[in-house]
Design a protein around this motif. Structure first.
Motif, PDB file in Angstrom:
ATOM      1  N   ASN A 143      10.589 -35.006  -7.081  1.00 29.64           N
ATOM      2  CA  ASN A 143      10.810 -36.294  -7.742  1.00 29.64           C
ATOM      3  C   ASN A 143      11.944 -36.209  -8.766  1.00 29.64           C
ATOM      4  N   THR A 144      12.058 -35.067  -9.431  1.00 31.24           N
ATOM      5  CA  THR A 144      13.111 -34.873 -10.421  1.00 31.24           C
ATOM      6  C   THR A 144      14.492 -34.880  -9.775  1.00 31.24           C
ATOM      7  N   VAL A 145      14.612 -34.279  -8.616  1.00 29.84           N
ATOM      8  CA  VAL A 145      15.901 -34.237  -7.909  1.00 29.84           C
ATOM      9  C   VAL A 145      16.197 -35.580  -7.251  1.00 29.84           C
ATOM     10  N   GLN A 146      15.152 -36.236  -6.760  1.00 30.38           N
ATOM     11  CA  GLN A 146      15.350 -37.497  -6.053  1.00 30.38           C
ATOM     12  C   GLN A 146      15.779 -38.630  -6.979  1.00 30.38           C
ATOM     13  N   GLN A 147      15.261 -38.670  -8.177  1.00 31.05           N
ATOM     14  CA  GLN A 147      15.511 -39.794  -9.077  1.00 31.05           C
ATOM     15  C   GLN A 147      17.003 -40.032  -9.347  1.00 31.05           C
ATOM     16  N   PRO A 148      17.777 -39.021  -9.744  1.00 35.08           N
ATOM     17  CA  PRO A 148      19.201 -39.301  -9.973  1.00 35.08           C
ATOM     18  C   PRO A 148      19.936 -39.674  -8.687  1.00 35.08           C
ATOM     19  N   ALA A 149      19.512 -39.104  -7.563  1.00 36.94           N
ATOM     20  CA  ALA A 149      20.145 -39.449  -6.288  1.00 36.94           C
ATOM     21  C   ALA A 149      19.928 -40.922  -5.961  1.00 36.94           C
ATOM     22  N   SER A 150      18.716 -41.406  -6.186  1.00 41.64           N
ATOM     23  CA  SER A 150      18.448 -42.813  -5.885  1.00 41.64           C
ATOM     24  C   SER A 150      19.150 -43.736  -6.867  1.00 41.64           C
ATOM     25  N   GLU A 151      19.255 -43.340  -8.125  1.00 37.84           N
ATOM     26  CA  GLU A 151      19.973 -44.167  -9.107  1.00 37.84           C
ATOM     27  C   GLU A 151      21.446 -44.318  -8.719  1.00 37.84           C
ATOM     28  N   VAL A 152      22.055 -43.226  -8.289  1.00 38.03           N
ATOM     29  CA  VAL A 152      23.452 -43.281  -7.860  1.00 38.03           C
ATOM     30  C   VAL A 152      23.579 -44.094  -6.571  1.00 38.03           C
ATOM     31  N   ALA A 153      22.644 -43.906  -5.655  1.00 33.13           N
ATOM     32  CA  ALA A 153      22.679 -44.650  -4.391  1.00 33.13           C
ATOM     33  C   ALA A 153      22.613 -46.147  -4.652  1.00 33.13           C
ATOM     34  N   TYR A 154      21.768 -46.552  -5.575  1.00 31.94           N
ATOM     35  CA  TYR A 154      21.690 -47.977  -5.918  1.00 31.94           C
ATOM     36  C   TYR A 154      23.033 -48.489  -6.420  1.00 31.94           C
ATOM     37  N   SER A 155      23.655 -47.736  -7.308  1.00 32.68           N
ATOM     38  CA  SER A 155      24.926 -48.201  -7.872  1.00 32.68           C
ATOM     39  C   SER A 155      26.045 -48.231  -6.827  1.00 32.68           C
ATOM     40  N   LEU A 156      25.922 -47.428  -5.773  1.00 31.99           N
ATOM     41  CA  LEU A 156      26.946 -47.421  -4.721  1.00 31.99           C
ATOM     42  C   LEU A 156      26.797 -48.584  -3.746  1.00 31.99           C
ATOM     43  N   ILE A 157      25.589 -49.087  -3.552  1.00 37.02           N
ATOM     44  CA  ILE A 157      25.387 -50.130  -2.550  1.00 37.02           C
ATOM     45  C   ILE A 157      25.252 -51.533  -3.139  1.00 37.02           C
ATOM     46  N   VAL A 158      25.080 -51.631  -4.453  1.00 42.02           N
ATOM     47  CA  VAL A 158      24.898 -52.940  -5.077  1.00 42.02           C
ATOM     48  C   VAL A 158      26.213 -53.407  -5.700  1.00 42.02           C
ATOM     49  N   PRO A 159      26.669 -54.615  -5.340  1.00 42.79           N
ATOM     50  CA  PRO A 159      27.856 -55.164  -6.005  1.00 42.79           C
ATOM     51  C   PRO A 159      27.584 -55.336  -7.505  1.00 42.79           C
ATOM     52  N   LYS A 160      28.621 -55.139  -8.320  1.00 44.41           N
ATOM     53  CA  LYS A 160      28.442 -55.154  -9.777  1.00 44.41           C
ATOM     54  C   LYS A 160      27.816 -56.436 -10.299  1.00 44.41           C
ATOM     55  N   GLU A 161      28.100 -57.554  -9.657  1.00 43.33           N
ATOM     56  CA  GLU A 161      27.539 -58.824 -10.152  1.00 43.33           C
ATOM     57  C   GLU A 161      26.028 -58.922  -9.950  1.00 43.33           C
ATOM     58  N   HIS A 162      25.456 -58.000  -9.200  1.00 41.46           N
ATOM     59  CA  HIS A 162      24.011 -58.009  -8.957  1.00 41.46           C
ATOM     60  C   HIS A 162      23.283 -56.877  -9.681  1.00 41.46           C
ATOM     61  N   TYR A 163      23.976 -56.132 -10.532  1.00 38.10           N
ATOM     62  CA  TYR A 163      23.337 -55.014 -11.234  1.00 38.10           C
ATOM     63  C   TYR A 163      22.126 -55.468 -12.052  1.00 38.10           C
ATOM     64  N   GLN A 164      22.267 -56.571 -12.775  1.00 38.26           N
ATOM     65  CA  GLN A 164      21.183 -57.027 -13.641  1.00 38.26           C
ATOM     66  C   GLN A 164      19.959 -57.416 -12.809  1.00 38.26           C
ATOM     67  N   LYS A 165      20.182 -58.129 -11.730  1.00 36.51           N
ATOM     68  CA  LYS A 165      19.080 -58.556 -10.867  1.00 36.51           C
ATOM     69  C   LYS A 165      18.375 -57.358 -10.234  1.00 36.51           C
ATOM     70  N   THR A 166      19.152 -56.434  -9.695  1.00 34.50           N
ATOM     71  CA  THR A 166      18.548 -55.276  -9.026  1.00 34.50           C
ATOM     72  C   THR A 166      17.861 -54.346 -10.028  1.00 34.50           C
ATOM     73  N   SER A 167      18.405 -54.270 -11.224  1.00 37.53           N
ATOM     74  CA  SER A 167      17.757 -53.475 -12.265  1.00 37.53           C
ATOM     75  C   SER A 167      16.396 -54.070 -12.608  1.00 37.53           C
ATOM     76  N   GLY A 168      16.317 -55.383 -12.622  1.00 35.12           N
ATOM     77  CA  GLY A 168      15.039 -56.053 -12.861  1.00 35.12           C
ATOM     78  C   GLY A 168      14.021 -55.723 -11.775  1.00 35.12           C
ATOM     79  N   PHE A 169      14.474 -55.697 -10.512  1.00 33.88           N
ATOM     80  CA  PHE A 169      13.585 -55.332  -9.413  1.00 33.88           C
ATOM     81  C   PHE A 169      13.077 -53.898  -9.570  1.00 33.88           C
TER      82      PHE A 169
END
Length: 166
Positions: A116-142
């Motif tokens: 879980n410790t290794v996976q967490q930063p990988a998933s955080e980076v993956a989210y930032s790579l696939i989400v357009p910047k204008e949707h960061y706030q919405k996806t962060s809420g999810f």
């Protein structure tokens, strides 16, 4: 509206699958805590199990981001999820063969915590790579919503399943 859903399609897929994975891991961890306390009656043993789960996070979180930066994020997430699921299978097999001991749980929880410790930063980076910047706030809420629901729901679900299935 339809265009937004299409833009965030990959996010929704990863978010749902990661949320389910995290919920499964949390339910398993809580159920194992209940089992450990039932078998040993020792608060110290039960606390040690929780420490084994979170110690890898405390120790390795400093290095986890740098480690995951060297590898493909998608593969890292898949491998960590697979290995975490494998630990659940190992616990099930040990339990069904009547060989499950607290030492198994300590080792398995430490390993699962490491995944879980290794996976967490990988998933955080993956989210930032696939989400357009204008949707960061919405996806962060999810993401925050799912974390909160998992925190609230996992003890309820785990206790209910443990009570029903033993």
């Amino acid at each position: 509206m339809k265009n937004r859903i299409k833009e965030l399609r990959d996010f929704y897929i990863i978010w749902i699958t990661q949320s389910l994975s995290q919920l499964g891991s949390a339910i398993t961890g809580f159920a194992l805590t209940l089992w450990m306390y039932e078998k040993t009656g020792s608060a110290l043993s039960t606390a040690a199990l929780t420490i084994c789960t979170y110690a890898p996070y405390v120790i390795m979180s400093i290095f986890a981001g740098a480690i995951t930066d060297k590898f493909d994020k998608k593969k890292t997430m898949l491998i960590c999820d697979l290995l975490a699921a494998l630990t659940t299978v190992v616990v099930f097999v040990l339990y069904k063969t009547n060989t499950l001991t607290m030492w198994h749980l300590y080792a398995i929880n430490a390993f699962s915590g490491l995944m879980n410790t290794v996976q967490q930063p990988a998933s955080e980076v993956a989210y930032s790579l696939i989400v357009p910047k204008e949707h960061y706030q919405k996806t962060s809420g999810f993401q925050q919503l799912s974390r909160s629901l998992i925190s609230i729901g996992n003890p309820l679900i785990a206790a209910a399943l443990y009570g029903l299935a033993g």
